[in-house]
Design a protein around this motif. Structure first.
Motif: not given
Length: 205
Positions: A75-80, A172-182
């Protein structure tokens, strides 16, 4: 946790712009020392600073600055983020600001995911520059590059006659949104070139 980094002095010369009455040629010497590094994107020993070949800037390279989301990501990986504190020394009678910052890296974003890079910098005791962000939408799998440039009359300079620490914040920030996979975004490139470059602007006090 605030981690001290072995200070490494770098001799630099300034980026001299083609216009602007307030900008002068570079001083005879400039040394930059990395005092501290702090943040989830730059654990101890994973951020390095070096002079550019033409000595007009300093560059920062990260080896573990990666944000990711989706699949088995924590859960904490989305923002560095990473904050560097630098100590600059130069002759009296000069002051400096940052004219431009070039960021680069690699992103692999699934359809529906979004990656974002954001940066700011400021002198100790002064307000940070406006945070400038750059977003990338999936599907995307390639190197990315972003530039934050400041007009000459809007550059924030260090106070004349004072030695103040210079702070750099990047995120850096990554939001999964509606995606599947990494999906992930990294502050580096696949060919291991330098990731971030900060260009100086000098003027006389």
């Amino acid at each position: 946790m605030l981690t001290s980094v072995a200070a490494a002095a770098l001799t630099l010369s300034a980026l001299v712009p083609s216009g602007g009455t307030m900008v002068e040629t570079a001083p005879e010497y400039v040394t930059v020392q990395v005092r501290t590094v702090n943040g989830s994107g730059c654990p101890a020993g994973t951020a390095a600073v070096a002079a550019s070949p033409d000595r007009t800037a300093f560059t920062v390279t990260y080896s573990q600055f990666l944000a990711q989301a989706g699949a088995d990501s924590e859960p904490t990986d989305f923002r560095k983020n990473c904050q560097l504190t630098l100590d600059l020394n130069y002759p009296q009678g000069f002051t400096y600001g940052i004219a431009k910052a070039d960021y680069r890296g690699f992103a692999h974003l699934q359809r529906g995911a979004v990656g974002m890079e954001q940066g700011s910098y400021y002198f100790q005791g002064m307000s940070p520059t406006a945070r400038k962000s750059h977003s990338y939408a999936g599907p995307y799998s390639d190197n990315w590059q972003a530039t934050d440039a400041t007009e000459w009359d809007a550059i924030v300079y260090a106070p004349c006659g004072e030695q103040r620490m210079f702070n750099i914040n990047t995120e850096l920030r990554v939001t999964a949104g509606t995606s599947t996979g990494t999906s992930f975004m990294v502050m580096d490139s696949t060919d291991s070139n330098v990731s971030t470059t900060y260009h100086f602007s000098w003027k006389r006090c």
